[in-house]
Design an enzyme around this catalytic site. Structure first.
Site, PDB file in Angstrom:
ATOM      1  N   ASN A 109       0.840  -1.200   0.000  1.00 25.47           N
ATOM      2  CA  ASN A 109       0.000   0.000   0.000  1.00 25.47           C
ATOM      3  C   ASN A 109       0.879   1.256   0.000  1.00 25.47           C
ATOM      4  OD1 ASN A 109      -2.254   1.594  -0.032  1.00 25.47           O
ATOM      5  ND2 ASN A 109      -2.749   1.338   2.127  1.00 25.47           N
ATOM      6  N   GLU A 146       1.207  -3.254  -5.033  1.00 27.30           N
ATOM      7  CA  GLU A 146       0.757  -1.884  -4.766  1.00 27.30           C
ATOM      8  C   GLU A 146       1.928  -1.012  -4.280  1.00 27.30           C
ATOM      9  OE1 GLU A 146      -3.384   0.248  -3.344  1.00 27.30           O
ATOM     10  OE2 GLU A 146      -2.863  -1.689  -2.469  1.00 27.30           O
ATOM     11  N   ASP A 180      -2.014 -10.124  -3.799  1.00 28.70           N
ATOM     12  CA  ASP A 180      -3.313  -9.668  -3.328  1.00 28.70           C
ATOM     13  C   ASP A 180      -4.321  -9.971  -4.423  1.00 28.70           C
ATOM     14  OD1 ASP A 180      -5.552  -8.318  -2.523  1.00 28.70           O
ATOM     15  OD2 ASP A 180      -4.628  -6.329  -2.478  1.00 28.70           O
ATOM     16  N   ASN A 197      -7.647  -9.928  -3.866  1.00 28.25           N
ATOM     17  CA  ASN A 197      -8.860  -9.148  -3.602  1.00 28.25           C
ATOM     18  C   ASN A 197     -10.133  -9.996  -3.635  1.00 28.25           C
ATOM     19  OD1 ASN A 197      -8.455  -6.291  -2.969  1.00 28.25           O
ATOM     20  ND2 ASN A 197      -7.333  -6.214  -4.898  1.00 28.25           N
ATOM     21  N   HIS A 206      -2.331  -4.342   4.827  1.00 31.88           N
ATOM     22  CA  HIS A 206      -2.149  -5.783   4.652  1.00 31.88           C
ATOM     23  C   HIS A 206      -1.018  -6.268   5.558  1.00 31.88           C
ATOM     24  CE1 HIS A 206      -4.422  -6.276   0.730  1.00 31.88           C
ATOM     25  NE2 HIS A 206      -4.281  -4.961   0.788  1.00 31.88           N
TER      26      HIS A 206
END
Length: 255
Positions: free
Chosen positions: A9, A35, A149, A151, A246
């Site tokens: 992130n 990310e 990830d 999602n 995360h």
């Protein structure tokens, strides 16, 4: 062999919170990041080129400061791939693959549909488009570790608030059916294989006290080829420090 996956992130934000200091203590053979939210030319600090590691980035080109994936490896890969063949997906910086002999380690950042219907439809298109690619990998002579990830949760054990999220992106029945379908066709969910009754999470909303109350989702995976099932030894989700929304997910494989 130890592989760690982390949705950062924002790689610079995660670094400021000690992520690279922690990674240095874990002695991973491969680290997969998602990310990154940066362009490679912004990552000039030596911390983004850890000593003794070969570092590879695939940035988003369609929107700077968005998405992005990376792989750090102790051993130099034989090849690094950054495109799967659909510009709309590739240009968001969602895939990078490092090849080591017959082993491929992939850092994958699958789209989220939580921001609205347009992105949810893109997610559905991505699911349909990438499925035959995964099927091809499954039938190939290569061994794959697909980190990242995704999602999407797989089951009630993978999300704290199961009933209230049935109409929310990441827990939609058609998303779960798609991911579970991959597993039914042969792909191996490393965490669920090692911890059949586990109810651990890898992501928590920044709203309220979700992390403190463990109101989370398990959406970060290492999905592996069937031939790697017997090499799975241990896995861990690290929660003691907060580098991102995360948590890092580590898997140890027998050599």
């Amino acid at each position: 062999m130890r592989i760690i996956s982390l949705n950062a992130n924002g790689i610079r934000s995660a670094a400021s919170k000690g992520a690279f200091d922690w990674l240095r203590t874990r002695h991973a053979d491969v680290v997969c990041l998602q990310e990154t939210k940066a362009q490679e030319d912004q990552l000039t600090d030596p911390m983004f080129r850890p000593d003794g590691h070969h570092c590879f980035y695939r940035d988003a080109t369609s929107k700077k400061g968005y998405s992005g994936v990376a792989i750090y490896a102790k051993r130099e890969p034989d090849a690094v791939l950054t495109e799967l063949g659909w510009d709309e997906f590739d240009n968001e910086g969602r895939y990078i693959e490092a090849r080591f002999g017959e082993l491929s380690v992939v850092s994958l950042y699958f789209p989220s549909g939580s921001s609205g219907e347009e992105r949810q439809q893109f997610k559905f298109r991505a699911m349909e488009w990438i499925e035959p690619i995964f099927d091809g990998w499954l039938k190939s002579d290569r061994q794959y570790v697909i980190c990242g990830d995704w999602n999407i949760v797989r089951s009630e054990k993978d999300i704290r608030n199961w009933k209230s999220n049935q109409k929310n992106s990441g827990c939609l029945p058609e998303e779960r059916a798609w991911l579970n379908g991959l597993v039914e066709r042969g792909w191996v969910d490393s965490y669920r294989t090692l911890k059949p009754e586990g109810e651990d999470y890898t992501w928590w909303s920044n709203r309220g006290r979700a992390r403190e109350n463990d109101v989370g989702w398990r959406i970060d995976y290492q999905i592996v080829s069937p031939s790697l099932r017997d090499r799975l030894r241990d896995c861990a989700i690290y929660r003691e420090q907060r580098f991102s929304d995360h948590a890092p997910y580590t898997v140890d494989y027998a050599d």
